[in-house]
Design an enzyme around this catalytic site. Structure first.
Site, PDB file in Angstrom:
ATOM      1  N   ASN A   1      -5.477  -5.059  -6.328  1.00  0.00           N
ATOM      2  CA  ASN A   1      -6.699  -4.523  -5.747  1.00  0.00           C
ATOM      3  C   ASN A   1      -6.677  -3.011  -5.536  1.00  0.00           C
ATOM      4  O   ASN A   1      -7.730  -2.392  -5.401  1.00  0.00           O
ATOM      5  CB  ASN A   1      -6.957  -5.223  -4.402  1.00  0.00           C
ATOM      6  CG  ASN A   1      -8.043  -4.542  -3.607  1.00  0.00           C
ATOM      7  OD1 ASN A   1      -9.227  -4.614  -3.948  1.00  0.00           O
ATOM      8  ND2 ASN A   1      -7.656  -3.847  -2.546  1.00  0.00           N
TER       9      ASN A   1
ATOM     10  N   THR B   1     -16.501   0.393   2.187  1.00  0.00           N
ATOM     11  CA  THR B   1     -15.061   0.669   2.237  1.00  0.00           C
ATOM     12  C   THR B   1     -14.853   2.179   2.311  1.00  0.00           C
ATOM     13  O   THR B   1     -15.806   2.958   2.280  1.00  0.00           O
ATOM     14  CB  THR B   1     -14.340   0.151   0.972  1.00  0.00           C
ATOM     15  OG1 THR B   1     -14.764   0.926  -0.155  1.00  0.00           O
ATOM     16  CG2 THR B   1     -14.625  -1.321   0.729  1.00  0.00           C
TER      17      THR B   1
ATOM     18  N   LYS C   1     -12.124   0.479 -15.093  1.00  0.00           N
ATOM     19  CA  LYS C   1     -12.558  -0.849 -14.664  1.00  0.00           C
ATOM     20  C   LYS C   1     -12.957  -1.719 -15.861  1.00  0.00           C
ATOM     21  O   LYS C   1     -12.744  -2.939 -15.860  1.00  0.00           O
ATOM     22  CB  LYS C   1     -13.707  -0.736 -13.658  1.00  0.00           C
ATOM     23  CG  LYS C   1     -13.295  -0.102 -12.329  1.00  0.00           C
ATOM     24  CD  LYS C   1     -12.152  -0.846 -11.653  1.00  0.00           C
ATOM     25  CE  LYS C   1     -11.859  -0.324 -10.262  1.00  0.00           C
ATOM     26  NZ  LYS C   1     -10.784  -1.075  -9.574  1.00  0.00           N
TER      27      LYS C   1
ATOM     28  N   ASP D   1       0.864  -1.183   0.000  1.00  0.00           N
ATOM     29  CA  ASP D   1       0.000   0.000   0.000  1.00  0.00           C
ATOM     30  C   ASP D   1       0.897   1.228   0.000  1.00  0.00           C
ATOM     31  O   ASP D   1       2.082   1.139   0.341  1.00  0.00           O
ATOM     32  CB  ASP D   1      -0.924   0.011   1.224  1.00  0.00           C
ATOM     33  CG  ASP D   1      -2.216   0.779   0.976  1.00  0.00           C
ATOM     34  OD1 ASP D   1      -2.138   1.941   0.548  1.00  0.00           O
ATOM     35  OD2 ASP D   1      -3.314   0.228   1.229  1.00  0.00           O
TER      36      ASP D   1
ATOM     37  N   TYR E   1     -13.476   6.230 -13.802  1.00  0.00           N
ATOM     38  CA  TYR E   1     -13.545   4.997 -13.013  1.00  0.00           C
ATOM     39  C   TYR E   1     -14.158   3.870 -13.844  1.00  0.00           C
ATOM     40  O   TYR E   1     -13.606   2.767 -13.909  1.00  0.00           O
ATOM     41  CB  TYR E   1     -14.365   5.249 -11.748  1.00  0.00           C
ATOM     42  CG  TYR E   1     -14.438   4.077 -10.806  1.00  0.00           C
ATOM     43  CD1 TYR E   1     -13.442   3.872  -9.849  1.00  0.00           C
ATOM     44  CD2 TYR E   1     -15.492   3.172 -10.855  1.00  0.00           C
ATOM     45  CE1 TYR E   1     -13.500   2.799  -8.977  1.00  0.00           C
ATOM     46  CE2 TYR E   1     -15.553   2.100  -9.981  1.00  0.00           C
ATOM     47  CZ  TYR E   1     -14.554   1.917  -9.050  1.00  0.00           C
ATOM     48  OH  TYR E   1     -14.613   0.849  -8.183  1.00  0.00           O
TER      49      TYR E   1
ATOM     50  N   ASP F   1       3.789   2.143  -4.547  1.00  0.00           N
ATOM     51  CA  ASP F   1       2.992   3.006  -5.420  1.00  0.00           C
ATOM     52  C   ASP F   1       2.774   2.240  -6.713  1.00  0.00           C
ATOM     53  O   ASP F   1       3.700   2.082  -7.517  1.00  0.00           O
ATOM     54  CB  ASP F   1       3.739   4.311  -5.688  1.00  0.00           C
ATOM     55  CG  ASP F   1       2.948   5.280  -6.571  1.00  0.00           C
ATOM     56  OD1 ASP F   1       1.979   4.847  -7.212  1.00  0.00           O
ATOM     57  OD2 ASP F   1       3.330   6.468  -6.626  1.00  0.00           O
ATOM     58  N   VAL F   2       1.560   1.762  -6.928  1.00  0.00           N
ATOM     59  CA  VAL F   2       1.304   0.860  -8.056  1.00  0.00           C
ATOM     60  C   VAL F   2       1.386   1.562  -9.400  1.00  0.00           C
ATOM     61  O   VAL F   2       1.388   0.895 -10.450  1.00  0.00           O
ATOM     62  CB  VAL F   2      -0.061   0.151  -7.927  1.00  0.00           C
ATOM     63  CG1 VAL F   2      -0.100  -0.716  -6.681  1.00  0.00           C
ATOM     64  CG2 VAL F   2      -1.214   1.147  -7.953  1.00  0.00           C
TER      65      VAL F   2
END
Length: 245
Positions: free
Chosen positions: A86, A187, A156, A37, A152, A59-60
């Site tokens: 994720n 969440t 996705k 994360d 978004y 950091d993805v």
């Protein structure tokens, strides 16, 4: 218990929400888990889980950070069997014609590029040990439109097609790639959404509620385990029936 015994797994976005719930379940099922994360919150959970849990600041969106994450898993635990891509954000809410370019780019970088980088650098390690399972968080927003969430929804949707393409390319080499498309889950992301949007989703949902992150984690355990050995390239909706109507 023990469904992931002897497996090594990475979970990105492990500091909260679905990621934290999944990291906990993977560990309970016997996996060695790397909690990745950018927030630092994953460190608290890693300490709580104890032996077999490693926290990595990741950091993805950055290639070098993702490569370091995978290297940490292999150096610490000896191999990589499972990657759960994720990490994600909802981003700013704007109609398409009013969406700031930087806001669009931020969501694409985390939600789609981050998944690509994870797949890109995990596969070579998985091939060394005969295969593995890659799981990507998509969304029901890849199936139905949500106004003001264009970046978004687009990201996705891209995750689902990236999942299918990678699955087709590497199935013969023992690597399975699947997507999970959650509906509305309790969440940190949902707490940032307008209350009227959440209430409208609940009213329309046949189940009549939003889900707990642990319910998604249960599906992730199945896809990470050998129980799902004949499943690849699939998008698994977990939305309480929202997209049926």
């Amino acid at each position: 218990m023990g469904r992931l015994k002897d497996k090594v797994a990475i979970v990105t976005g492990a500091g909260s929400g679905i990621g934290a719930a999944t990291a906990r379940r993977f560990h309970e099922e016997g996996a060695k888990v790397v909690l990745a994360d950018v927030s630092g919150a994953q460190e608290v959970l890693a300490k709580e889980l104890g032996e077999g849990a490693l926290s990595v600041d990741t950091d993805v969106t950055k290639s070098e950070s993702v490569q370091a994450m995978i290297a940490a898993a292999v150096e610490t635990f000896g191999r990589l069997d499972v990657l759960y891509n994720n990490a994600g954000i909802d981003g700013e809410l704007h109609p398409v014609a009013e969406m700031p370019e930087e806001a669009w780019d931020q969501v694409q970088a985390i939600n789609l590029r981050g998944v690509f980088l994870g797949i890109r650098y995990a596969i070579p390690e998985m091939l060394k040990t005969g295969g593995g399972s890659i799981i990507n968080t998509a969304s029901m927003a890849a199936t139905v439109a949500f106004p003001s969430m264009s970046s978004y929804c687009a990201a996705k949707g891209g995750v689902i097609m990236l999942t299918k393409t990678a699955a087709a390319e590497y199935a013969a080499q023992g690597i399975r790639v699947n997507a999970i498309s959650p509906g509305t889950i309790q969440t940190a992301i949902t707490t940032h959404l307008p209350a009227d949007m959440i209430n409208a989703i609940i009213e329309r949902n046949p189940v009549g509620r939003i889900a707990d992150a642990s319910e998604v984690a249960s599906l992730a355990v199945f896809l990470a385990s050998d129980e799902s050995a004949f499943i690849t390239g699939a998008d698994h909706l977990i939305d309480g029936g929202y997209t049926l109507l």
